[in-house]
Design a protein around this motif. Structure first.
Motif, short mmCIF file in Angstrom:
data_model
loop_
_atom_site.label_atom_id
_atom_site.label_comp_id
_atom_site.label_asym_id
_atom_site.label_seq_id
_atom_site.Cartn_x
_atom_site.Cartn_y
_atom_site.Cartn_z
N ALA A 5 4.34 -20.49 36.42
CA ALA A 5 5.29 -21.10 35.58
C ALA A 5 5.89 -20.10 34.60
N GLU A 6 5.11 -19.11 34.04
CA GLU A 6 5.38 -18.33 33.10
C GLU A 6 6.33 -16.88 33.64
N GLY A 7 6.25 -17.01 35.30
CA GLY A 7 7.05 -15.95 35.89
C GLY A 7 6.36 -14.89 35.76
N ARG A 8 4.70 -14.85 36.14
CA ARG A 8 3.95 -13.81 36.65
C ARG A 8 4.09 -13.52 38.21
N SER A 9 4.11 -12.33 38.56
CA SER A 9 3.88 -12.01 39.90
C SER A 9 2.77 -11.63 40.36
N THR A 10 1.81 -11.29 39.75
CA THR A 10 0.53 -10.91 40.00
C THR A 10 -0.42 -11.98 39.21
N LEU A 11 -1.26 -12.71 39.79
CA LEU A 11 -2.38 -13.49 38.99
C LEU A 11 -3.59 -12.55 38.93
N LEU A 12 -4.05 -12.68 37.44
CA LEU A 12 -5.31 -11.99 36.98
C LEU A 12 -6.34 -12.94 37.04
N ALA A 13 -7.77 -12.93 37.53
CA ALA A 13 -8.40 -13.67 37.27
C ALA A 13 -9.93 -12.94 37.18
N ALA A 14 -10.83 -13.84 36.35
CA ALA A 14 -12.11 -13.14 35.99
C ALA A 14 -13.12 -14.42 36.12
N PRO A 15 -14.59 -14.31 36.66
CA PRO A 15 -15.18 -15.36 36.56
C PRO A 15 -15.62 -16.09 35.27
N GLY A 16 -15.71 -15.31 34.19
CA GLY A 16 -16.11 -15.95 33.03
C GLY A 16 -15.97 -15.33 31.69
N ASN A 17 -16.52 -15.45 30.75
CA ASN A 17 -16.59 -14.74 29.31
C ASN A 17 -16.74 -13.20 29.55
N TYR A 18 -17.76 -13.07 30.30
CA TYR A 18 -17.76 -11.35 30.22
C TYR A 18 -16.68 -10.59 31.02
N GLY A 19 -16.15 -11.24 31.86
CA GLY A 19 -14.58 -10.55 32.26
C GLY A 19 -13.65 -10.52 31.22
N LEU A 20 -13.67 -11.59 30.58
CA LEU A 20 -12.66 -11.62 29.49
C LEU A 20 -13.00 -10.54 28.36
N SER A 21 -14.14 -10.43 28.13
CA SER A 21 -14.53 -9.51 27.00
C SER A 21 -14.36 -8.00 27.75
N PHE A 22 -14.47 -7.80 28.75
CA PHE A 22 -14.39 -6.63 29.45
C PHE A 22 -12.71 -6.30 29.17
N LEU A 23 -11.97 -7.18 29.80
CA LEU A 23 -10.49 -6.91 29.97
C LEU A 23 -9.94 -6.77 28.40
N SER A 24 -10.47 -7.66 27.34
CA SER A 24 -10.05 -7.46 25.84
C SER A 24 -10.51 -6.11 25.32
N GLU A 25 -11.58 -5.79 25.39
CA GLU A 25 -12.22 -4.55 24.94
C GLU A 25 -11.64 -3.13 25.56
N LYS A 26 -11.72 -3.14 26.64
CA LYS A 26 -11.02 -1.92 27.56
C LYS A 26 -9.60 -1.88 27.67
N TYR A 27 -9.01 -2.74 27.88
CA TYR A 27 -7.45 -2.73 28.16
C TYR A 27 -6.84 -3.67 27.00
N GLN A 28 -7.67 -4.05 25.93
CA GLN A 28 -6.58 -4.82 24.85
C GLN A 28 -5.79 -5.97 25.49
N MET A 29 -6.50 -6.69 26.35
CA MET A 29 -5.63 -7.82 27.37
C MET A 29 -5.65 -8.95 26.50
N ASP A 30 -4.74 -9.63 26.32
CA ASP A 30 -4.57 -10.82 25.65
C ASP A 30 -5.29 -11.87 26.47
N GLU A 31 -6.45 -12.64 25.89
CA GLU A 31 -7.19 -13.55 26.73
C GLU A 31 -6.73 -14.91 27.25
N SER A 32 -5.28 -14.95 26.79
CA SER A 32 -4.82 -16.20 27.41
C SER A 32 -4.13 -15.60 28.74
N ILE A 33 -4.23 -14.70 29.41
CA ILE A 33 -3.61 -13.87 30.47
C ILE A 33 -4.62 -14.31 31.72
N PRO A 34 -5.68 -14.03 31.50
CA PRO A 34 -6.57 -14.28 32.98
C PRO A 34 -6.99 -15.49 33.20
#
Length: 376
Positions: free
Chosen positions: A207-236
């Motif tokens: 509904a947000e209009g994203r063409s690519t879905l990002l998924a991660a199994p859990g908090n480790y994945g969110l931490s990795f994306l946040s730390e390495k790529y400064q990814m907003d944790e609301s996206i995955p």
């Protein structure tokens, strides 16, 4: 009323009732008391799944043209943060016909698209709304008052505080909990509840209009994306152990591209074709890594002694075959996921190990990562 039980992992566990069932029961009781001017202390409703729920009615309050009362949420043996919450219904007779349902204090409001209710609406989902309406109509019919209009306000004291322990803040539901339930029954350790949460999050990303879905199994994945790529944790989207289900839901919701990011301890299982990565479905991590390594060097004895995958990563790296084993692993993960999607989705993989170090990625994974940050 006899409690409902289910068998889970050889244990007999008591079922509970959803916030939707509590809201419907409180609404029915409040209207009945409003029309009869008599207090009642129990009320029964039929749940969508079939069993009858007999609820105890608490904290009855009367005003000139309304009655409110509460049902205490009982989640059974499920570790449900809403257990013990008071689910109130305040029922008022209106001049105009129809049944209006809204949320009061402690019931969240929808602020993002893709959820069960529209932006601005109270987070009272479709099935609970249907349950409330059906039980209100039952009482109106019983008292030959079908032409009367009824307003129902559902509220939950401490709802905002309780919601902080749920997915609501991430989903964009503010101000309280959601009134939920598709069956009316809470089954302890319900896999279905987790899968439905995953589906809700995926729908929101669409509904947000994203063409690519990002998924991660859990908090480790969110931490990795946040730390390495400064990814907003609301996206995955957090898939938990439900890797196969996440792939299938992404396909069903219309995504053609999926990027899966996870720790090797989870995703190596997918390289072996395992659909749910929970340990109850088997471990096999070292067997899979041994099979992958055997194409280049036999490390069976060393890897069989490993407890953690990060130790296995160290052994494979010291054997100087990491540049072969891990790309092969990533490609097997990709191949299995794309097969689960019937070949209708392009799927890329990023695998990391401890210390948030990227271990391997498939060919177009970083292009997909860039795509996840854009809304088209």
């Amino acid at each position: 009323m006899e409690p409902l039980y289910v068998e889970k992992a050889g244990k007999k566990l008591r079922c509970g009732y959803t916030t939707g069932s509590c809201a419907a029961a409180a609404s029915k009781a409040a209207l009945k008391m409003l029309l009869t001017c008599d207090d009642i202390h129990t009320v029964s409703i039929k749940t969508p799944k079939g069993p009858v729920y007999t609820a105890e009615i608490m904290d009855i309050k009367r005003e000139k043209d309304s009655v409110s009362c509460a049902v205490i949420k009982d989640g059974g043996d499920d570790p449900d943060v809403t257990t013990g919450a008071y689910i109130y219904a305040k029922v008022t007779i209106k001049d105009e016909e129809g049944i209006a349902i809204d949320g009061g204090h402690g019931v969240g409001r929808v602020t993002k698209p893709g959820l069960d209710q529209k932006i601005g609406e109270a987070a009272i989902n479709s099935v609970p709304r249907k349950m409330i309406k059906e039980n209100i109509l039952e009482v109106l019919n019983e008292f030959d008052a079908v032409n009367r209009g009824v307003q129902v306000i559902i509220s939950v004291p401490r709802g905002e505080e309780i919601a902080e322990k749920t997915f609501n803040p991430k989903l964009g539901i503010v101000g309280g909990i959601s009134i939920l339930g598709t069956t009316g029954i809470v089954e302890p350790m319900s896999d279905d509840a987790i899968v439905q949460t995953i589906r809700t999050e995926i729908r929101m990303r669409k509904a947000e209009g994203r063409s690519t879905l990002l998924a991660a199994p859990g908090n480790y994945g969110l931490s990795f994306l946040s730390e390495k790529y400064q990814m907003d944790e609301s996206i995955p989207v957090m898939s938990s152990n439900f890797i196969y289900d996440t792939v299938r839901i992404a396909l069903e919701e219309g995504f053609e591209k999926l990027l899966f990011v996870g720790h090797i301890g989870k995703l190596v299982k997918v390289a072996g074709g395992i659909k749910n990565t929970h340990s109850m479905y088997g471990d096999h991590r070292m067997e899979i890594l041994s099979d992958l390594s055997r194409n280049y060097l036999n490390l069976d004895s060393e890897l069989s002694e490993c407890v953690m995958t990060d130790e296995a990563v160290r052994i494979i790296s010291q054997a100087e075959i990491s540049d072969k084993v891990f790309p092969r692993m990533a490609n097997e993960i990709k191949r299995n996921m794309e097969a689960w999607a019937d070949g209708k989705m392009d799927i890329e993989i990023i695998v990391f190990s401890n210390e948030n170090a990227e271990l391997v990625s498939t060919k177009d994974a970083h292009d997909f990562l860039t795509d996840t940050l854009s809304i088209k």
